[in-house]
Design an enzyme around this catalytic site. Structure first.
Site, PDB file in Angstrom:
ATOM      1  N   SER A  11       0.858  -1.181   0.000  1.00  0.00           N
ATOM      2  CA  SER A  11       0.000   0.000   0.000  1.00  0.00           C
ATOM      3  C   SER A  11       0.897   1.235   0.000  1.00  0.00           C
ATOM      4  CB  SER A  11      -0.930  -0.068   1.214  1.00  0.00           C
ATOM      5  OG  SER A  11      -1.829   0.995   1.218  1.00  0.00           O
ATOM      6  N   HIS A  38      -2.652  -1.005  -3.317  1.00  0.00           N
ATOM      7  CA  HIS A  38      -3.800  -0.124  -3.049  1.00  0.00           C
ATOM      8  C   HIS A  38      -3.612   1.198  -3.785  1.00  0.00           C
ATOM      9  CE1 HIS A  38      -4.520  -2.113   1.145  1.00  0.00           C
ATOM     10  NE2 HIS A  38      -4.964  -2.863   0.155  1.00  0.00           N
ATOM     11  N   ASP A 130      -4.045  -4.766   5.758  1.00  0.00           N
ATOM     12  CA  ASP A 130      -4.470  -5.667   4.700  1.00  0.00           C
ATOM     13  C   ASP A 130      -3.295  -6.595   4.367  1.00  0.00           C
ATOM     14  OD1 ASP A 130      -5.997  -6.852   2.742  1.00  0.00           O
ATOM     15  OD2 ASP A 130      -5.792  -5.210   1.295  1.00  0.00           O
TER      16      ASP A 130
END
Lengths: 195, 290
Positions: A11, A38, A130
């Site tokens: 991310s 992301h 995540d």
């Protein structure tokens, strides 16, 4: 141990990390790689284009039912989940998971359930958690779990969360991750057509 | 505020102890049972997606296995209703992919304008976000009164929702941004009335729309259209079923009719690829040419 697919989740700070890893992979690299980074839902094709500059391997935007081909780098599109099935990639617009679509967990878990111990799961820099559950699934199914050394990550939150879930994961710098990937034994070539 | 950790949360599939081969058998049996008992055919849906949705339902019902879900769905029609909603709903947003609607307005609308009367089909319209989005563009371009729009879905319940035109208030900021990015020409709030439990869209947007149940898997073509919208619906189907649905779309389009797919879907590998030309590559808008 032979491997069939690698999945990378990242991310915040991911672009620089991906540059470094993909740029260090040899042109003879044979493992298919699925990257979940992301980003904003309308960010378009920027990511695959800019990553293609790093490598002679084919960096592809994922389309629905894209066949998985040895040595290709597949980039999860913005605003879709990528589900891995044996031989191809499927897309889904189902609800974001923990505010993320693409979700790293969703892709990792589908990879682990489809390819079981043939999966290499790699969690890199990021400012949320995540990927932790996904990496656990990879590890539970006998795959290889790798986490970027948190103190070397632009944001250590995601690697640290992954390590809490998978304390036995290999903890490596980006350069070491590229070396490990390049040294893996890869299972015989994937089929060239999907489904 | 701390970010919620994804360390816990809904199942993303079976417990790790679950045998994947056995799981596949159970899923196939459940889908076969649902088809034979209720007539809903999910047997050719993309495996990874349907598997994920089935496990969500297993968890929501407090069950432990796909086989338990099978028993529940077959013996309890209300449980089947809930499962049907899970399996058939497609999650979307108004003006999802704003660039698509910009291209629709700039490049497709001029083609539609050449017809005295326009027939449009939204195939698999789910809760109607796309139907309303396209209607807004057609209204602003002065074409809505010339259009007859068919919005179909397999699921009666989502059709009712679509027809009601009520969308969550908390999405309006996102939808407004999408609308502006899509080249919207008015104030988005002109199109809805904020109520305490939702945003009610103007019924005049669907004045020429027929909402009707249609099953892409088992039903046949029911008219000839100048344009078919089917965005991010076919991603839930396997390749063989995708081909069958493409045959249905081909049969349902007039010559030079337009097919709009999701931006990550294509006609590549389909046997109908040669029957279309690409009107817009990035937004996956095709035109039937033979």
């Amino acid at each position: 141990m032979t491997y069939e697919i690698a999945v990378i989740g990242t991310s915040w700070g991911g672009l620089a990390a991906l540059h470094q890893i993909l740029g260090a992979l040899p042109s003879s690299f044979r493992l298919p790689v699925v990257v979940v980074q992301h980003r904003h839902k309308d960010s378009g094709q920027f990511l695959p284009r800019v990553l293609q500059d790093d490598t002679s391997l084919c960096v592809c935007d994922v389309e629905d039912k894209t066949p998985i081909v040895s040595g290709n780098i597949y980039i999860a599109p913005a605003n879709y989940h990528v589900l891995i099935e044996r031989g191809h990639l499927s897309l889904s617009t189902d609800e974001p998971v923990a505010f993320s679509r693409p979700s790293i967990d969703v892709t990792f878990i589908s990879a682990a359930d489809a390819y079981r111990k043939g999966v290499v799961g790699i969690v890199l820099t990021g400012a949320n958690s995540d990927g932790a559950r996904g990496l656990k699934r990879v590890s539970d199914r006998g795959g290889l779990a790798i986490v970027q050394r948190p103190e070397t990550a632009e944001s250590s939150i995601m690697p640290a969360a992954a390590l809490r879930q998978v304390p036995g994961a290999r903890v490596l710098t980006l350069a070491e991750i590229a070396d490990v990937l390049a040294a893996l034994t890869v299972a015989p070539a994937q089929r060239r057509t999907g489904t | 505020m701390a970010l919620p950790l994804s360390d816990s949360g809904p199942l993303e599939g079976p417990p790790v102890s679950y045998d994947p081969d056995l799981e596949r058998i159970e899923i196939e049996l459940l889908l076969e049972g649902v088809y034979r008992h209720y007539g809903f055919d999910f047997r050719s849906y993309a495996y990874a997606s349907i598997r994920r949705r089935l496990w969500k339902r297993v968890e929501a019902e407090g069950l432990r296995s796909i086989s338990e879900l099978q028993a529940l769905a077959l013996h309890d029609a209300t449980a089947m209703d809930r499962l049907l909603l899970d399996l058939s709903i497609s999650v979307t947003a108004m003006f999802r992919d704003p660039d698509f609607y910009r291209v629709f307005r700039q490049e497709v609308v001029p083609l539609l304008r050449t017809y005295p009367f326009i027939r449009i089909w939204h195939a698999g319209c789910s809760t109607g976000e796309e139907v309303y989005s396209a209607a807004i563009v057609l209204e602003e371009e002065g074409l809505l009164d010339r259009a007859r729009i068919y919005a179909t879905d397999i699921n009666d319940r989502v059709l009712k929702q679509a027809k009601a035109g009520i969308f969550p208030l908390n999405r309006m900021q996102e939808y407004t941004e999408n609308y502006i990015n899509a080249g919207g020409q008015r104030s988005f709030s002109e199109y809805y009335t904020a109520m305490y439990d939702g945003a009610l869209f103007s019924p005049s947007l669907t004045r020429n729309t027929v909402f009707s149940q249609h099953n892409l898997v088992t039903d046949r073509s029911f008219s000839e259209f100048h344009m078919v919208f089917c965005r991010n619906v076919l991603i839930y189907f396997d390749r063989a079923l995708q081909d069958r649905v493409h045959a249905l779309f081909y049969d349902s389009l007039v010559m030079l009719g337009i097919l709009a797919l999701g931006s990550k879907e294509s006609l590549r590998f389909s046997q109908y690829e040669d029957c279309y030309e690409m009107l817009h590559v990035k937004e996956r808008i095709y035109r039937k040419v033979r």
